[in-house]
Design a protein around this motif. Structure first.
Motif, PDB file in Angstrom:
ATOM      1  N   ARG A 212      10.120   3.757  13.552  1.00  0.00           N
ATOM      2  CA  ARG A 212       8.956   3.660  12.673  1.00  0.00           C
ATOM      3  C   ARG A 212       9.187   2.540  11.667  1.00  0.00           C
ATOM      4  N   CYS A 213       8.117   1.862  11.279  1.00  0.00           N
ATOM      5  CA  CYS A 213       8.201   0.756  10.329  1.00  0.00           C
ATOM      6  C   CYS A 213       7.197   0.962   9.203  1.00  0.00           C
ATOM      7  N   PRO A 214       7.503   0.494   7.988  1.00  0.00           N
ATOM      8  CA  PRO A 214       6.597   0.707   6.861  1.00  0.00           C
ATOM      9  C   PRO A 214       5.368  -0.207   6.869  1.00  0.00           C
ATOM     10  N   THR A 215       5.468  -1.397   7.472  1.00  0.00           N
ATOM     11  CA  THR A 215       4.328  -2.318   7.477  1.00  0.00           C
ATOM     12  C   THR A 215       4.050  -2.816   8.894  1.00  0.00           C
ATOM     13  N   ARG A 216       2.860  -3.338   9.081  1.00  0.00           N
ATOM     14  CA  ARG A 216       2.484  -3.892  10.382  1.00  0.00           C
ATOM     15  C   ARG A 216       3.360  -5.100  10.721  1.00  0.00           C
TER      16      ARG A 216
ATOM     17  N   ASP B 292       6.471  -5.622   9.825  1.00  0.00           N
ATOM     18  CA  ASP B 292       7.778  -5.121  10.259  1.00  0.00           C
ATOM     19  C   ASP B 292       7.697  -4.601  11.689  1.00  0.00           C
TER      20      ASP B 292
ATOM     21  N   THR C  17      -0.545   3.281  14.487  1.00  0.00           N
ATOM     22  CA  THR C  17      -0.482   3.700  13.087  1.00  0.00           C
ATOM     23  C   THR C  17      -0.394   5.222  13.045  1.00  0.00           C
TER      24      THR C  17
ATOM     25  N   GLN D  74       2.499   4.784   8.474  1.00  0.00           N
ATOM     26  CA  GLN D  74       3.602   4.052   9.069  1.00  0.00           C
ATOM     27  C   GLN D  74       3.164   3.536  10.431  1.00  0.00           C
ATOM     28  N   TYR D  75       4.019   2.726  11.026  1.00  0.00           N
ATOM     29  CA  TYR D  75       3.716   2.144  12.326  1.00  0.00           C
ATOM     30  C   TYR D  75       4.812   2.539  13.304  1.00  0.00           C
TER      31      TYR D  75
END
Length: 190
Positions: free
Chosen positions: A108-112, A114, A141, A145-146
């Motif tokens: 999982r990533c905090p921004t698109r 990333d 999404t 998170q992503y």
């Protein structure tokens, strides 16, 4: 030395474990020297050979990377510059994708941004780790998170709109699927 050269040429003189270049002129006794490695431990190779006779191809590794893992299953590290949470073990995910297909949640990533960087890095890294494995990434999404997943190519997937993807040195495009907020990043060689 012939086998080492053949394996080195196949792997592009890059260590399959750390993904760093291997100097073919360096002494095999030097920690950064070239060595031939198996992707699985000898015990697992013996069991696999008894079961179905198929063994994974030998790979090029630095001597220190090869001896450092010893008789343990190898671990391919994630790049330090990536921002990813709950990162999945790369080799285990690649083996499951090779064996069963399906979808593998990788992290999982905090921004698109990333998530795009993680997806691009994973596709690039897997192209060298498992050259015969064709996968693409999917970014969904989920609660702010992503989620970055890997899955085999889908036959007949519909491209509704092309969006630019940031991948250095490769042609790329993103497909938006339906009205959902799900994007599939497809990276092709070139």
């Amino acid at each position: 030395m012939g086998q080492l050269n053949d394996v080195g040429e196949t792997d592009g003189w890059r260590c399959w474990l750390c993904d760093e270049p291997v100097d073919r002129e360096m002494s095999p006794n030097d920690p950064r020297g070239a060595s031939v490695d198996t992707r699985i431990t000898k015990a697992r190779a013996k069991k696999r050979k008894q079961d179905n006779g198929n063994l994974p191809p030998e790979r090029l590794a630095h001597k220190s990377c090869n001896t450092g893992k010893g008789a343990n299953d190898p671990v391919v590290p994630w790049a330090d510059h990536l921002i990813v949470v709950d990162a999945a073990p790369i080799i285990a995910a690649a083996e499951r994708l090779e064996r069963k297909g399906g979808r593998e949640a990788m992290g999982r990533c905090p921004t698109r941004g990333d998530a795009d960087a993680v997806a691009a890095w994973l596709i690039d890294r897997l192209s060298r780790l498992s050259p015969d494995l064709e996968v693409h990434s999917e970014i969904v999404t989920t609660g702010g998170q992503y989620l970055v997943s890997l899955l085999p190519p889908q036959s007949g997937s519909q491209s509704l709109r092309s969006l630019p993807a940031r991948v250095t040195g490769r042609r790329s495009f993103c497909e938006r699927q339906g009205a959902s907020r799900r994007y599939v990043a497809v990276y092709t060689g070139g």
